[in-house]
Write a protein that holds these residues in place. Structure first.
Motif, PDB file in Angstrom:
ATOM      1  N   VAL A  39       0.838  -1.204   0.000  1.00 39.85           N
ATOM      2  CA  VAL A  39       0.000   0.000   0.000  1.00 39.85           C
ATOM      3  C   VAL A  39       0.872   1.253   0.000  1.00 39.85           C
ATOM      4  O   VAL A  39       0.641   2.182  -0.774  1.00 39.85           O
ATOM      5  CB  VAL A  39      -0.991   0.003   1.180  1.00 39.85           C
ATOM      6  N   ARG A  40       1.906   1.267   0.845  1.00 38.80           N
ATOM      7  CA  ARG A  40       2.792   2.441   0.873  1.00 38.80           C
ATOM      8  C   ARG A  40       3.472   2.630  -0.478  1.00 38.80           C
ATOM      9  O   ARG A  40       3.591   3.752  -0.977  1.00 38.80           O
ATOM     10  CB  ARG A  40       3.829   2.307   1.983  1.00 38.80           C
ATOM     11  N   GLN A  41       3.930   1.538  -1.078  1.00 36.20           N
ATOM     12  CA  GLN A  41       4.563   1.642  -2.389  1.00 36.20           C
ATOM     13  C   GLN A  41       3.593   2.228  -3.413  1.00 36.20           C
ATOM     14  O   GLN A  41       3.944   3.124  -4.180  1.00 36.20           O
ATOM     15  CB  GLN A  41       5.052   0.276  -2.868  1.00 36.20           C
ATOM     16  N   ALA A  42       2.370   1.729  -3.414  1.00 33.68           N
ATOM     17  CA  ALA A  42       1.369   2.222  -4.366  1.00 33.68           C
ATOM     18  C   ALA A  42       1.086   3.704  -4.147  1.00 33.68           C
ATOM     19  O   ALA A  42       0.887   4.460  -5.111  1.00 33.68           O
ATOM     20  CB  ALA A  42       0.085   1.401  -4.246  1.00 33.68           C
ATOM     21  N   GLN A  43       1.072   4.139  -2.896  1.00 33.58           N
ATOM     22  CA  GLN A  43       0.829   5.558  -2.608  1.00 33.58           C
ATOM     23  C   GLN A  43       1.984   6.437  -3.095  1.00 33.58           C
ATOM     24  O   GLN A  43       1.756   7.531  -3.619  1.00 33.58           O
ATOM     25  CB  GLN A  43       0.603   5.746  -1.109  1.00 33.58           C
ATOM     26  N   LEU A  44       3.212   5.964  -2.944  1.00 32.36           N
ATOM     27  CA  LEU A  44       4.369   6.725  -3.420  1.00 32.36           C
ATOM     28  C   LEU A  44       4.367   6.833  -4.945  1.00 32.36           C
ATOM     29  O   LEU A  44       4.639   7.897  -5.504  1.00 32.36           O
ATOM     30  CB  LEU A  44       5.667   6.075  -2.932  1.00 32.36           C
ATOM     31  N   LEU A  45       4.060   5.724  -5.608  1.00 33.14           N
ATOM     32  CA  LEU A  45       3.970   5.739  -7.064  1.00 33.14           C
ATOM     33  C   LEU A  45       2.842   6.668  -7.514  1.00 33.14           C
ATOM     34  O   LEU A  45       3.012   7.469  -8.440  1.00 33.14           O
ATOM     35  CB  LEU A  45       3.750   4.328  -7.611  1.00 33.14           C
ATOM     36  N   TRP A  46       1.707   6.582  -6.859  1.00 37.42           N
ATOM     37  CA  TRP A  46       0.585   7.465  -7.196  1.00 37.42           C
ATOM     38  C   TRP A  46       0.969   8.928  -7.030  1.00 37.42           C
ATOM     39  O   TRP A  46       0.605   9.768  -7.861  1.00 37.42           O
ATOM     40  CB  TRP A  46      -0.626   7.140  -6.318  1.00 37.42           C
ATOM     41  N   ALA A  57      -7.059   9.197  -9.399  1.00 37.62           N
ATOM     42  CA  ALA A  57      -7.569   8.930  -8.049  1.00 37.62           C
ATOM     43  C   ALA A  57      -6.533   8.143  -7.252  1.00 37.62           C
ATOM     44  O   ALA A  57      -5.809   7.316  -7.804  1.00 37.62           O
ATOM     45  CB  ALA A  57      -8.865   8.141  -8.137  1.00 37.62           C
ATOM     46  N   ALA A  58      -6.466   8.407  -5.965  1.00 36.65           N
ATOM     47  CA  ALA A  58      -5.529   7.693  -5.095  1.00 36.65           C
ATOM     48  C   ALA A  58      -5.930   6.222  -4.991  1.00 36.65           C
ATOM     49  O   ALA A  58      -7.122   5.896  -4.970  1.00 36.65           O
ATOM     50  CB  ALA A  58      -5.508   8.331  -3.718  1.00 36.65           C
ATOM     51  N   VAL A  64      -5.174  -2.175  -3.856  1.00 35.98           N
ATOM     52  CA  VAL A  64      -3.776  -2.601  -3.866  1.00 35.98           C
ATOM     53  C   VAL A  64      -3.652  -4.052  -3.423  1.00 35.98           C
ATOM     54  O   VAL A  64      -2.950  -4.854  -4.053  1.00 35.98           O
ATOM     55  CB  VAL A  64      -2.919  -1.680  -2.966  1.00 35.98           C
ATOM     56  N   GLN A  65      -4.340  -4.415  -2.360  1.00 29.10           N
ATOM     57  CA  GLN A  65      -4.244  -5.786  -1.860  1.00 29.10           C
ATOM     58  C   GLN A  65      -4.835  -6.795  -2.838  1.00 29.10           C
ATOM     59  O   GLN A  65      -4.335  -7.907  -2.981  1.00 29.10           O
ATOM     60  CB  GLN A  65      -4.932  -5.905  -0.491  1.00 29.10           C
ATOM     61  N   GLN A  66      -5.882  -6.378  -3.552  1.00 27.19           N
ATOM     62  CA  GLN A  66      -6.507  -7.280  -4.523  1.00 27.19           C
ATOM     63  C   GLN A  66      -5.575  -7.587  -5.681  1.00 27.19           C
ATOM     64  O   GLN A  66      -5.527  -8.709  -6.176  1.00 27.19           O
ATOM     65  CB  GLN A  66      -7.801  -6.657  -5.055  1.00 27.19           C
ATOM     66  N   TYR A  67      -4.795  -6.588  -6.150  1.00 24.87           N
ATOM     67  CA  TYR A  67      -3.963  -6.763  -7.335  1.00 24.87           C
ATOM     68  C   TYR A  67      -2.474  -6.932  -7.030  1.00 24.87           C
ATOM     69  O   TYR A  67      -1.660  -7.005  -7.947  1.00 24.87           O
ATOM     70  CB  TYR A  67      -4.178  -5.587  -8.301  1.00 24.87           C
ATOM     71  N   ASP A  73       8.006  -7.051  -9.643  1.00 26.80           N
ATOM     72  CA  ASP A  73       8.324  -5.639  -9.466  1.00 26.80           C
ATOM     73  C   ASP A  73       7.240  -4.843 -10.190  1.00 26.80           C
ATOM     74  O   ASP A  73       6.568  -5.363 -11.087  1.00 26.80           O
ATOM     75  CB  ASP A  73       9.675  -5.301 -10.110  1.00 26.80           C
ATOM     76  N   VAL A  74       7.092  -3.580  -9.838  1.00 25.37           N
ATOM     77  CA  VAL A  74       6.167  -2.677 -10.512  1.00 25.37           C
ATOM     78  C   VAL A  74       6.991  -1.745 -11.397  1.00 25.37           C
ATOM     79  O   VAL A  74       8.038  -1.241 -10.967  1.00 25.37           O
ATOM     80  CB  VAL A  74       5.335  -1.866  -9.497  1.00 25.37           C
ATOM     81  N   VAL A  75       6.554  -1.548 -12.641  1.00 28.17           N
ATOM     82  CA  VAL A  75       7.289  -0.688 -13.568  1.00 28.17           C
ATOM     83  C   VAL A  75       6.345   0.386 -14.101  1.00 28.17           C
ATOM     84  O   VAL A  75       5.260   0.081 -14.596  1.00 28.17           O
ATOM     85  CB  VAL A  75       7.886  -1.494 -14.735  1.00 28.17           C
ATOM     86  N   ASN A  76       6.779   1.639 -13.982  1.00 31.49           N
ATOM     87  CA  ASN A  76       6.027   2.778 -14.501  1.00 31.49           C
ATOM     88  C   ASN A  76       6.805   3.369 -15.670  1.00 31.49           C
ATOM     89  O   ASN A  76       7.969   3.731 -15.534  1.00 31.49           O
ATOM     90  CB  ASN A  76       5.824   3.815 -13.394  1.00 31.49           C
ATOM     91  N   LEU A  77       6.159   3.433 -16.838  1.00 31.00           N
ATOM     92  CA  LEU A  77       6.758   4.001 -18.046  1.00 31.00           C
ATOM     93  C   LEU A  77       6.154   5.379 -18.277  1.00 31.00           C
ATOM     94  O   LEU A  77       4.926   5.529 -18.209  1.00 31.00           O
ATOM     95  CB  LEU A  77       6.460   3.102 -19.250  1.00 31.00           C
ATOM     96  N   TYR A  78       6.993   6.379 -18.566  1.00 27.67           N
ATOM     97  CA  TYR A  78       6.468   7.733 -18.741  1.00 27.67           C
ATOM     98  C   TYR A  78       7.405   8.573 -19.599  1.00 27.67           C
ATOM     99  O   TYR A  78       8.553   8.189 -19.854  1.00 27.67           O
ATOM    100  CB  TYR A  78       6.243   8.408 -17.385  1.00 27.67           C
ATOM    101  N   PHE A  79       6.902   9.707 -20.055  1.00 23.75           N
ATOM    102  CA  PHE A  79       7.669  10.661 -20.847  1.00 23.75           C
ATOM    103  C   PHE A  79       8.021  11.897 -20.028  1.00 23.75           C
ATOM    104  O   PHE A  79       7.257  12.307 -19.148  1.00 23.75           O
ATOM    105  CB  PHE A  79       6.835  11.177 -22.032  1.00 23.75           C
ATOM    106  N   THR A  80       9.164  12.525 -20.386  1.00 20.87           N
ATOM    107  CA  THR A  80       9.418  13.904 -19.992  1.00 20.87           C
ATOM    108  C   THR A  80       9.653  14.711 -21.263  1.00 20.87           C
ATOM    109  O   THR A  80      10.115  14.178 -22.273  1.00 20.87           O
ATOM    110  CB  THR A  80      10.650  14.049 -19.062  1.00 20.87           C
ATOM    111  N   LEU A  81       9.295  15.974 -21.221  1.00 22.52           N
ATOM    112  CA  LEU A  81       9.509  16.889 -22.340  1.00 22.52           C
ATOM    113  C   LEU A  81      10.231  18.110 -21.785  1.00 22.52           C
ATOM    114  O   LEU A  81       9.696  18.804 -20.920  1.00 22.52           O
ATOM    115  CB  LEU A  81       8.179  17.282 -22.974  1.00 22.52           C
ATOM    116  N   ASP A  82      11.470  18.321 -22.237  1.00 23.06           N
ATOM    117  CA  ASP A  82      12.348  19.354 -21.664  1.00 23.06           C
ATOM    118  C   ASP A  82      12.392  19.236 -20.140  1.00 23.06           C
ATOM    119  O   ASP A  82      12.346  20.228 -19.412  1.00 23.06           O
ATOM    120  CB  ASP A  82      11.903  20.761 -22.085  1.00 23.06           C
TER     121      ASP A  82
END
Length: 196
Positions: A39-46, A57-58, A64-67, A73-82
Motif C-alpha cells: 500500500v505504501r509503495q502504491a501511494q508513493l507511485l501514485w 484517483a488515489a 492494492v491488496q486485490q492486485y 516488481d512494478v514498472v512505470n513508463l512515462y515521458f518527460t519533455l524538456d
C-alpha cells in the motif's frame, strides 16, 4: 539492497520534437514489495503520477491488496519533455529476481506508450516499449516500408528482464519483430501482436 520505496530509473529512448524540445522515455522500476509494504509503495507511485496528472484517483488499500503480485516488481513508463514529466504513462509489472519465471525469454510483451493524449498534453511520440528475457541480445524491427531499426536493450538494476523502446516513425507500422540471442541465433519472430 532492493528498496520497494525507492525506484530505479533509466532512460529507454530519447529524441527531439519538430520544435526542438527534448523528449525522453523513462522506466521507473519499483522493487517487489511484500504485502505489508504494497500500500505504501502504491501511494508513493501514485504521488509521482498524480503530480503530472491531478485527475488520477488515489489507490485504495483494498485495490492494492486485490492486485498485489508477490513475485513481481512494478514498472512505470512515462515521458518527460524538456525535463517536465507528462501525464502520458503506463504502469505494469516485471518478474522480480529469483522468481520462478525470472529471465526466461518467453514471449515478449509490451505497450504502445503515447498514442493517446491526456488532457491538453499529447505525448511527443508513439513509442513501442517491450519487455524481453535476459537471454535476448538483439531486437530488429522491420517496418511496412522495408526499413529496419535495431533498438538498444536497457537493463534496470538487477531486474532479470530487459527493456526495448522503439519510436514509431510517422505513418509507419511494424511488419515484423525479430529476437536474437547474444550469439546472433534467431530466437523468435513475431509478425503481429506486438505494439508498433
Amino acid at each position: 539492497m532492493r528498496d520497494p520505496f525507492t525506484p530505479v530509473r533509466a532512460v529507454l529512448a530519447q529524441g527531439s520534437t519538430a520544435d526542438g524540445k527534448v523528449w525522453k522515455a523513462w522506466a521507473a522500476l519499483w522493487p517487489r514489495a511484500d504485502r505489508a509494504q504494497a500500500v505504501r509503495q502504491a501511494q508513493l507511485l501514485w504521488a509521482e503520477r498524480h503530480a503530472a496528472d491531478p485527475s488520477l484517483a488515489a489507490p485504495t488499500a483494498e485495490f492494492v491488496q486485490q492486485y498485489w503480485q508477490p513475485d513481481d516488481d512494478v514498472v512505470n513508463l512515462y515521458f518527460t519533455l524538456d525535463g517536465v514529466r507528462l501525464p502520458n504513462d503506463s504502469t505494469g509489472s516485471a518478474p522480480a529476481p529469483s522468481t520462478p519465471h525470472a529471465g526466461a525469454a518467453g514471449s515478449p510483451t509490451g505497450v504502445l506508450l503515447g498514442h493517446v493524449g491526456k488532457g491538453d498534453t499529447v505525448a511527443p511520440v508513439d513509442l513501442a516499449v517491450l519487455q524481453v528475457g535476459s537471454d535476448v541480445g538483439k531486437v530488429v524491427v522491420t517496418w511496412q516500408d522495408g526499413s529496419t531499426d535495431e533498438p538498444q536493450l536497457t537493463a534496470l538494476a538487477d531486474s532479470p528482464v530487459h527493456w526495448v523502446a522503439v519510436p514509431r516513425p510517422a505513418g509507419r507500422t511494424a511488419k515484423q519483430w525479430q529476437f536474437y540471442d547474444r550469439a546472433g541465433t534467431l530466437l523468435s519472430t513475431d509478425p503481429a501482436g506486438l505494439p508498433g
